[in-house]
Design an enzyme around this catalytic site. Structure first.
Site, PDB file in Angstrom:
ATOM      1  N   TYR A 241       0.872  -1.179   0.000  1.00  0.00           N
ATOM      2  CA  TYR A 241       0.000   0.000   0.000  1.00  0.00           C
ATOM      3  C   TYR A 241       0.908   1.228   0.000  1.00  0.00           C
ATOM      4  CZ  TYR A 241      -3.427   3.414   1.758  1.00  0.00           C
ATOM      5  OH  TYR A 241      -4.222   4.525   1.933  1.00  0.00           O
TER       6      TYR A 241
ATOM      7  N   HIS B  83     -12.187   1.785  -4.074  1.00  0.00           N
ATOM      8  CA  HIS B  83     -11.421   0.967  -5.022  1.00  0.00           C
ATOM      9  C   HIS B  83     -12.203  -0.295  -5.366  1.00  0.00           C
ATOM     10  CE1 HIS B  83      -7.377   2.948  -4.307  1.00  0.00           C
ATOM     11  NE2 HIS B  83      -8.048   3.366  -3.241  1.00  0.00           N
TER      12      HIS B  83
ATOM     13  N   ASP C 241      -2.389  -1.220  -3.939  1.00  0.00           N
ATOM     14  CA  ASP C 241      -2.744   0.158  -4.239  1.00  0.00           C
ATOM     15  C   ASP C 241      -1.448   0.948  -4.363  1.00  0.00           C
ATOM     16  OD1 ASP C 241      -3.631   2.736  -4.372  1.00  0.00           O
ATOM     17  OD2 ASP C 241      -4.713   2.719  -2.460  1.00  0.00           O
TER      18      ASP C 241
END
Length: 263
Positions: free
Chosen positions: A109, A254, A151
């Site tokens: 992330y 998302h 991400d």
């Protein structure tokens, strides 16, 4: 065939029912979650156990960030890199031990980077670039079949955002971020599986702002990625975006990505 998914869930406890629905509907062998926003002791293990995902590697923290990899395939945790260099929980790496044995799956992330694309005016932006720099140095030494997913908080191509010119000065699509992510890509020869299967300039968004999604103008960005070592990329057989989750009740901003491999 082994299917691996990634999804920034934006609080796994708040959306445990949505994760359960996704697992029931898509049944990936491995699911990498980002922004779980909980410590491991409060992670909803029972939900995953009941769904058949008995193997888990959870690197969480209270209220913010955090990543977790859950699997129907046996795995072992191999690393927790602090590329943020401040103790935040933003990475966990595992090795698959059953089907796909030997594959390393890195779940990351990357920081969003704040609102101002200037290192001096906004320390968070500098931290994001430094995070990518540390990741790049790590990637230069890789010598095992590896998949890195998560991400990335960067939309690298002009067609990865709804309006390239309008977003050139917006964090996530600035030239310096794109260039820095490109250095990471080149450090290991990563193959962008999203664009291998959905070639540019085809639409391939994975994120829509909570503030604009209701306008139904498709103002999306491709912030979530699945990148593979060249040898792993040749074993990929399919890739898809599960966009319908963005329309579920109180969704994450998302949506999940899934890639199938012949391992």
């Amino acid at each position: 065939m082994v299917s691996i998914a990634t999804w920034n869930i934006n609080s796994v406890r708040l959306r445990a029912d949505q994760v359960e629905r996704f697992l029931r509907q898509e049944a990936p062998d491995v699911l990498c979650l980002q922004e779980i926003k909980t410590e491991e002791k409060h992670f909803p293990h029972a939900v995953f156990e009941a769904a058949g995902y008995a193997h888990r590697a959870v690197h969480g923290q209270k209220g913010y960030h955090g990543v977790a990899t859950v699997s129907r395939i046996p795995l072992r945790e191999v690393s927790r890199h602090d590329w943020q260099d401040n103790g935040e929980a933003r990475h966990v790496g595992v090795e698959l031990l059953g089907p796909g044995q030997g594959l390393i799956v890195e779940n990351v992330y990357i920081p969003a980077g704040g609102d101002i694309p200037d290192r001096e005016a906004n320390p968070k932006f500098g931290q994001k670039l430094d995070f990518l720099g540390r990741m790049t140095r790590w990637a230069e030494a890789l010598d095992r079949p590896t998949l890195i997913v998560g991400d990335f908080n960067i939309a690298p191509l002009d067609c990865d955002v709804y309006d390239h010119k309008a977003l050139l000065k917006v964090v996530s699509h600035t030239p310096i971020e794109v260039e820095t992510l490109g250095q990471f890509r080149d450090a290991h020869g990563w193959v962008d599986l999203g664009r291998q299967f959905i070639p540019a300039p085809q639409r391939n968004y994975s994120w829509w702002s909570y503030r604009s999604y209701w306008r139904d103008k498709d103002q999306g960005r491709r912030l979530d990625h699945m990148w593979a070592s060249p040898d792993v990329a040749t074993q990929a057989r399919g890739h898809r975006i599960v966009e319908e989750t963005r329309k579920w009740d109180q969704p994450s901003d998302h949506v999940p990505l899934i890639t199938e491999f012949d391992l």
